[in-house]
Write a protein that holds these residues in place. Structure first.
Motif, PDB file in Angstrom:
ATOM      1  N   ARG A 664       0.750  -1.059  -0.114  1.00  0.00           N
ATOM      2  CA  ARG A 664       0.186   0.081   0.090  1.00  0.00           C
ATOM      3  C   ARG A 664       1.095   1.336  -0.164  1.00  0.00           C
ATOM      4  O   ARG A 664       0.335   2.325   0.072  1.00  0.00           O
ATOM      5  N   ASP A 754      -2.951  -3.612  -2.554  1.00  0.00           N
ATOM      6  CA  ASP A 754      -3.645  -3.327  -1.316  1.00  0.00           C
ATOM      7  C   ASP A 754      -3.601  -4.380  -0.292  1.00  0.00           C
ATOM      8  O   ASP A 754      -4.404  -5.284  -0.262  1.00  0.00           O
ATOM      9  N   HIS A 973      -4.481  -1.351   9.853  1.00  0.00           N
ATOM     10  CA  HIS A 973      -4.521  -0.175   8.540  1.00  0.00           C
ATOM     11  C   HIS A 973      -5.896  -0.032   8.348  1.00  0.00           C
ATOM     12  O   HIS A 973      -6.427   1.154   8.035  1.00  0.00           O
ATOM     13  N   TYR A 974      -6.804  -0.932   8.097  1.00  0.00           N
ATOM     14  CA  TYR A 974      -8.135  -0.747   7.651  1.00  0.00           C
ATOM     15  C   TYR A 974      -9.414  -0.389   8.699  1.00  0.00           C
ATOM     16  O   TYR A 974      -8.991  -0.599   9.850  1.00  0.00           O
ATOM     17  N   SER A 995     -12.715  -0.390   0.878  1.00  0.00           N
ATOM     18  CA  SER A 995     -12.327   0.327  -0.315  1.00  0.00           C
ATOM     19  C   SER A 995     -11.312   1.242  -0.114  1.00  0.00           C
ATOM     20  O   SER A 995     -10.878   1.569   1.022  1.00  0.00           O
ATOM     21  N   SER A 996     -10.408   1.514  -1.263  1.00  0.00           N
ATOM     22  CA  SER A 996      -9.195   2.271  -1.149  1.00  0.00           C
ATOM     23  C   SER A 996      -9.225   2.759  -2.592  1.00  0.00           C
ATOM     24  O   SER A 996      -9.751   2.288  -3.466  1.00  0.00           O
ATOM     25  N   ASN A 997      -7.951   3.792  -2.506  1.00  0.00           N
ATOM     26  CA  ASN A 997      -7.671   4.466  -3.904  1.00  0.00           C
ATOM     27  C   ASN A 997      -6.539   3.342  -4.425  1.00  0.00           C
ATOM     28  O   ASN A 997      -5.714   3.742  -5.299  1.00  0.00           O
ATOM     29  N   ARG A 998      -6.287   2.347  -3.959  1.00  0.00           N
ATOM     30  CA  ARG A 998      -5.089   1.352  -4.555  1.00  0.00           C
ATOM     31  C   ARG A 998      -5.851   0.783  -5.746  1.00  0.00           C
ATOM     32  O   ARG A 998      -4.949   0.017  -6.424  1.00  0.00           O
ATOM     33  N   ALA A1080     -14.414   4.341  -0.131  1.00  0.00           N
ATOM     34  CA  ALA A1080     -14.125   4.600   1.074  1.00  0.00           C
ATOM     35  C   ALA A1080     -14.836   3.665   2.039  1.00  0.00           C
ATOM     36  O   ALA A1080     -16.036   2.887   1.581  1.00  0.00           O
TER      37      ALA A1080
END
Length: 1173
Positions: A664, A754, A973-974, A995-998, A1080
């Motif tokens: 990440r 991720d 992390h999450y 959900s993430s921007n990765r 997100a």
């Protein structure tokens, strides 16, 4: 009233006109794309090859910042690319900017032609640039098809309005699977211009030449100073800007209007446009300097010549040049000299400014000498500096008539050379009518005592260590002279930063000669001082410039000051590590203000343990818990990123250290991070590599273990990808005996972005591996053997010539392996048996759950029965099935209670006379716990013992991500729930999908149940959590015959909530939970239950049948055995105690133990298992 309205309309019209006029004014032709903000919204600097305030282009925008492909042929062109869904066979594995698969970059198309093709990418028109203008970009050059990159796979040029073009950048054509960084020095361009990026190839794969993340630096012309007054040490230009006084009459247009070069009649300037001025090119050497320009050298070969002159920055401008002649190199030096000059003194020295272009491996260095009574050097600049013109200043003080000699050293390599332009002599350099009279000529330089590759390799090859004497190590008397200033500075007993005369605004830099290669323990120590009155002096750093990989990241950095006094020194030790290529070390410094009030200095540079064959002794060898370092392992310098030590997430003591690659991290670029062992000696015995690992996250990548032989060939011994939960897993990897030295390697492959990969508690022990708890048959058989006449075969869908499954269960690909037996009548006649037997397992008092996946194909495939066979006694049936259930993998399980008796597993197949039939086994897993629902018509999974029979799919055609298992206690992390539903505590486990921007929005993860029978009513119950900020979606499907039929779609926001769903199906089916990624938050699942044949009203809808598959006789039979064994054991222990009554000493076992850790999973070599329990 009418009058008031008229005035209002007139005012409104005036405001609109003023706004429009302002907008038109700020975007006037002279103001657009000039690196200056003229419009409040930066609209005048959009689409200029960069976008807006940062002057950066990352190609994330479809408009590509105005860049356009103008390739002459559609067969070879520039395209805007993404990596794609899987790791490509060519091109970058990620873009540079985001470091993910969703980022964009510019790459070339594939080409496979007999003729060379050129791809051209051109910028929009840019409006002038300053003398300090630079373009920093990231580029990618990789010969993925091993067809050769050619001599010029990538270069850059500047295109002027009249059509003239000048080459400004030519990177070395070396193949590296990584993004590299380059600086293109554009310099002063007094007109509009465009930048062109070229690629020339005849054969090449898609994306193998690529660029990304372009940044224009310091390109704006000097701005007028508010108030019109310049500060001390500055002078005013005609355009009201200010420049430093030292830039007057230095041959460069620093003001931007040329006014700093106007009143220079007292200076002796020569730009070589009209001739040689006061310079004489005659020489004693057969190698001569020539006056020429780029047009005369070549217009077609971008590797020849400097590409442009300095004074006009064009291909038609003239300069002096020397390189290897067409007829070959006979002498390796060339010189030219000035006319005689009058004596000078220290108060009025002769000052010379010149601009040098030292490019390519042919550039051996440049020296300025003074010839009066003697000939001696006063300035030197070594090696290749890159594709740019660099300013040099030389001061000369001598009390007799003298001449200036400029000498170049040329090496016999493929390309490059040395050029000089814009020589300026100060008024103190007065021409003389007298001739200089040299009394003594220097002798020729000695021939080197060793081959070039043996110089500075940290091994003494010459008498008196002459080959290592000038390599930058201050412990040698001439060591400091090995550092060559590649900006401007000096060498005394220490290195120091002085004011640089150049316009490039780069850091002061000094480099060693080419060093190495080096071993893994190579280190450099030095003392440094950043001292003076200001509170902040500047920064100092150390960097490696690899001969193949180019400039690397900083190894060490210090910012601020070490103290106010000149002798406030501090000490530093830096690990250089293993370097397989020759390299240079560079000190780089940047002073906030250069004055007598502050200094940046370095001294006492020393190298230790650097010889390539030196490996330090490690008391534990390759066995390592990483608490005190890497033991017998080292970081590979030729990969893309390093493993890092992480505290607080280890297997050994929970709060200790482990080695981690965090996928990440936005700072990771490239595909591989490798940890390599010290060389291991050959021998006749096999070894086993034990270790604990995590592959955690919805898109974490792959962990490989490889063996590297003495020729550099790599062999995969073990591999794993896919979600495994936020827990440590044990792995065992057999290492076959070798006949030559070898290395082992842990390789983190950044195929996902991720998640993280971690290893800990590595042990390398002699002898075969013990019995693994998990086996996917990827690459080997985990100790399972065919103990019957008719053989079980170790096959994959790709290699199988029998009637085995097309895909395995682990990877769901043709490349995945499994064990299979052909049950056709011609191979396994009706009633004949084929038995697959495990190695012997140690007995235990607890009941354990056996999970496995099986495939029965064709009509009348025969029967499959699984037995637990004690070493002594009759075998016990724990599972059986004899139905053809289609071309699918199905889940089988059963309890094993072995008591203290050692035992083996037997998978027995009995033929039924079928045709083109087979039975296969994959992903065998023995859990430490009993099966959760051994006797119930359904399944209930609390996630506390794993994922039960639920599994992620590895089929990339239907999903890209995975559901993950974690707990609030373990998560770092999450943004997951603070507790689970089952226990209601932070220790409880659950599945989640973040959900993430990765990764891309709308990517999905499928969680699948086993195949279930047709039903008139089965109830699915589960608990769902969806955070307030989450825009993830959860969809529930019934999957049957390849069709997804919707069951539910939730829009829940909040804490844990229960859902009950009735399922009916006339066909066999699977339940599917689909998580759909948003931007997100998370969605989480816990306590998933389904009751086969009983609906949500608790009504029986299907006839209840006893399970034909599972048999608990193993538990019953073993219970009788255990009672008898326990009685006998207790009697024996009592007798032993009465006889001895002595305390036994503690035993010691090699390797690692963790009393508090319950070893749940042991993974066999080459596994990519989905967790099934």
């Amino acid at each position: 009233m009418f009058h008031v309205r008229s005035l209002a309309l007139i005012l409104l019209w005036a405001l609109q006109w003023a706004a429009g006029s302002s907008a038109q004014s700020c975007q006037a032709p002279g103001r657009k794309c000039n690196f200056v903000q003229d419009c409040p919204d930066w609209s005048d600097e959009q689409g200029c090859g960069y976008n807006g305030k940062g002057f950066v282009c990352d190609f994330e925008d479809e408009g590509m910042c105005g860049w356009a492909d103008t390739s002459p042929s559609a067969q070879y062109k520039w395209e805007r690319h993404q990596r794609g869904e899987t790791v490509p066979d060519s091109g970058p594995s990620t873009d540079y900017t985001t470091g993910t698969a969703i980022g964009w970059f510019m790459g070339i198309s594939a080409v496979n032609e007999d003729l060379l093709h050129t791809a051209v990418l051109i910028s929009p028109e840019i409006n002038q640039s300053s003398t300090t203008c630079r373009l920093r970009l990231r580029y990618f050059l990789w010969d993925s098809g091993n067809t050769g990159l050619g001599s010029t796979p990538l270069w850059a040029s500047v295109l002027y309005p009249g059509g003239e073009e000048a080459v400004v950048w030519r990177p070395e054509a070396s193949s590296v699977r990584a993004w590299r960084e380059a600086l293109i020095f554009l310099g002063r361009i007094p007109s509009t211009f465009q930048i062109r990026l070229h690629s020339l190839r005849s054969v090449g794969q898609r994306g193998d030449v690529a660029i990304d993340q372009l940044e224009f630096l310091d390109c704006a012309l000097p701005s007028p100073v508010p108030g019109g007054n310049c500060s001390a040490g500055m002078v005013k230009c005609n355009n009201e800007a200010c420049v430093e006084e030292r830039h007057l009459c230095d041959g460069s247009d620093d003001c931007g209007d040329g006014s700093d070069e106007l009143n220079c009649t007292q200076y002796e300037s020569c730009d070589f446009e009209e001739g040689l001025c006061i310079w004489d090119l005659r020489s004693l050497s057969s190698l001569k300097w020539v006056r020429t320009n780029q047009t005369q050298i070549t217009n077609t070969d971008p590797l020849k010549g400097p590409g442009r002159d300095h004074s006009s920055n064009s291909a038609s401008g003239h300069f002096l040049y020397v390189t290897v002649p067409d007829e070959g190199l006979k002498m390796d030096w060339a010189s030219f000299q000035s006319r005689s000059l009058e004596p000078t003194n220290s108060s009025h020295p002769c000052k010379m400014v010149m601009y040098t272009h030292q490019f390519g491996p042919r550039s051996g260095g440049l020296t300025v000498l003074v010839a009066d009574k003697y000939i001696y050097p006063v300035w030197e600049r070594g090696g290749s500096l890159g594709d740019l013109w660099v300013k040099a200043e030389v001061e000369i003080v001598t009390n007799v008539t003298f001449q200036i000699l400029i000498m170049a050293a040329i090496r016999n390599f493929a390309y490059g050379g040395i050029a000089i332009d814009s020589i300026v002599l100060s008024p103190e350099c007065r021409l003389s009518s007298n001739n200089a009279s040299v009394e003594t000529f220097p002798g020729p330089p000695k021939n080197p005592c060793a081959e070039p590759d043996k110089l500075c390799d940290f091994h003494i090859d010459c008498e008196g260590a002459e080959d290592e004497a000038k390599c930058g190590d201050f412990s040698y008397s001439q060591g400091s002279s090995g550092w060559t200033d590649t900006s401007l500075g000096g060498q005394e007993e220490f290195l120091y930063v002085a004011k640089a005369p150049g316009q490039q605004l780069t850091e002061a830099q000094t480099r060693t000669p080419l060093l190495g290669p080096t071993g893994p323990n190579c280190s450099m120590s030095f003392d440094y001082a950043l001292t003076g009155k200001p509170s902040y002096i500047g920064d100092l750093s150390v960097r490696v410039i690899d001969s193949s990989m180019g400039t690397g990241p900083k190894l060490w950095e210090f910012n601020g000051k070490t103290g106010p006094e000149a002798e406030d020194w501090q000490h530093a030790d830096i690990l250089i590590g293993f370097r397989k290529n020759r390299f240079q070390l560079a000190f780089e410094a940047h002073a906030k203000k250069l004055c007598q009030c502050s200094k940046i200095k370095v001294k006492n540079v020393q190298f230790s343990d650097c010889h390539v064959d030196y490996y330090p002794w490690s008391p534990t060898g390759l066995s390592c818990n990483f608490e005190e370092g890497l033991c017998g392992w080292y970081q590979d310098s030729s990969d893309n990123f390093d493993w890092t030590m992480l505290s607080g997430m280890d297997h050994t003591i929970s709060v200790g250290r482990s080695l981690v690659v965090d996928m990440r991290s936005p700072y990771l670029h490239g595909l591989f991070g490798r940890l390599i062992s010290f060389p291991q000696s050959p021998g006749p015995k096999d070894y086993c590599l034990y270790f604990f690992y995590k592959v955690y996250g919805p898109n974490a990548g792959t962990l490989n273990v490889k063996l590297i032989d003495n020729k550099g060939f790599e062999m995969v011994l073990w591999t794993h990808s896919g979600a495994r939960g936020n827990v440590w897993h044990e792995a065992q990897c057999p290492v076959p005996h070798q006949i030559s030295k070898f290395h082992l390697m842990f390789e983190a492959v950044r195929s996902g972005y991720d998640g993280l990969i971690a290893i800990d508690d590595v042990a390398f022990l002699e002898g075969p591996c013990t019995n693994p708890r998990m086996c996917s048959f990827e690459g080997q058989q985990c100790g399972y053997t065919s103990s019957s006449k008719d053989q079980w075969l170790h096959r994959s869908g790709y290699t199988s010539t029998s009637n085995g499954p097309k895909f395995d269960h682990t990877l769901e690909t043709e490349q995945g392996f499994y064990m299979v037996v052909n049950t056709g009548a011609s191979i396994l006649p009706s009633g004949s048996t084929a038995v697959l037997t495990s190695s012997v397992r140690q007995g235990t008092t607890r009941t354990e759950c056996l999970n496995f996946w099986y495939h029965m194909g064709g009509v009348n495939p025969g029967s499959l029965t699984v037995y637990m066979k004690p070493v002594k006694g009759e075998r016990v049936k724990i599972f059986t099935n004899n139905l053809n259930q289609g071309d699918v993998w199905r889940h089988g399980y059963g309890n094993i209670s072995s008591s203290l008796e050692d035992w083996q597993l037997e998978f027995e197949v009995v033929g039924a006379g079928g045709k083109d039939t087979c039975i296969a086994i994959d992903d065998i897993f023995l859990s430490h716990y009993p099966c959760e629902n051994q006797d119930s018509p359904g399944s209930k999974c609390s996630m506390e013992r794993g994922m039960c029979s639920w599994s992620n799919t590895q089929n990339m055609t239907i999903d890209k991500l995975d559901w993950e298992l974690t707990s609030a206690e373990m998560e770092r992390h999450y943004p997951i729930p603070l507790d689970d539903h089952t226990l209601g505590t932070e220790k409880g486990h659950f599945l989640f999908f973040p959900s993430s921007n990765r990764t891309e929005v709308s990517q999905n993860a499928l969680l699948l149940s086993p195949h279930l029978p047709p039903t008139k009513g089965t109830c699915l119950k589960f608990w769902l959590y969806k955070s307030q900020s989450s825009d993830c979606q959860l969809k529930v499907w019934r999957l049957s015959e390849g069709r997804f039929n919707p069951l539910a779609e939730t829009e829940l926001v909040g804490l844990w909530k229960r859902f009950d769903i009735d399922i009916t199906s006339t066909e066999k089916y699977q339940i599917v939970f689909e998580g759909v990624k948003g931007t997100a938050g998370v969605v989480a699942l816990d306590d998933i239950e389904y009751t086969i044949g009983i609906n949500c009203a608790n009504k029986v809808t299907d006839p209840i049948k006893p399970s034909p598959n599972r048999n608990n006789a193993g538990g019953i039979a073993a219970s009788v055995i255990v009672v008898l064994l326990l009685i006998g054991t207790l009697v024996g222990l009592l007798v032993f105690y009465l006889r001895t009554r002595q305390t036994s000493p503690s035993s010691f076992v090699a390797g690692f133990t963790n009393e508090s850790y319950d070893t749940d999973l042991t993974v066999s070599c080459n596994t990519r298992e989905m967790e099934v329990e």
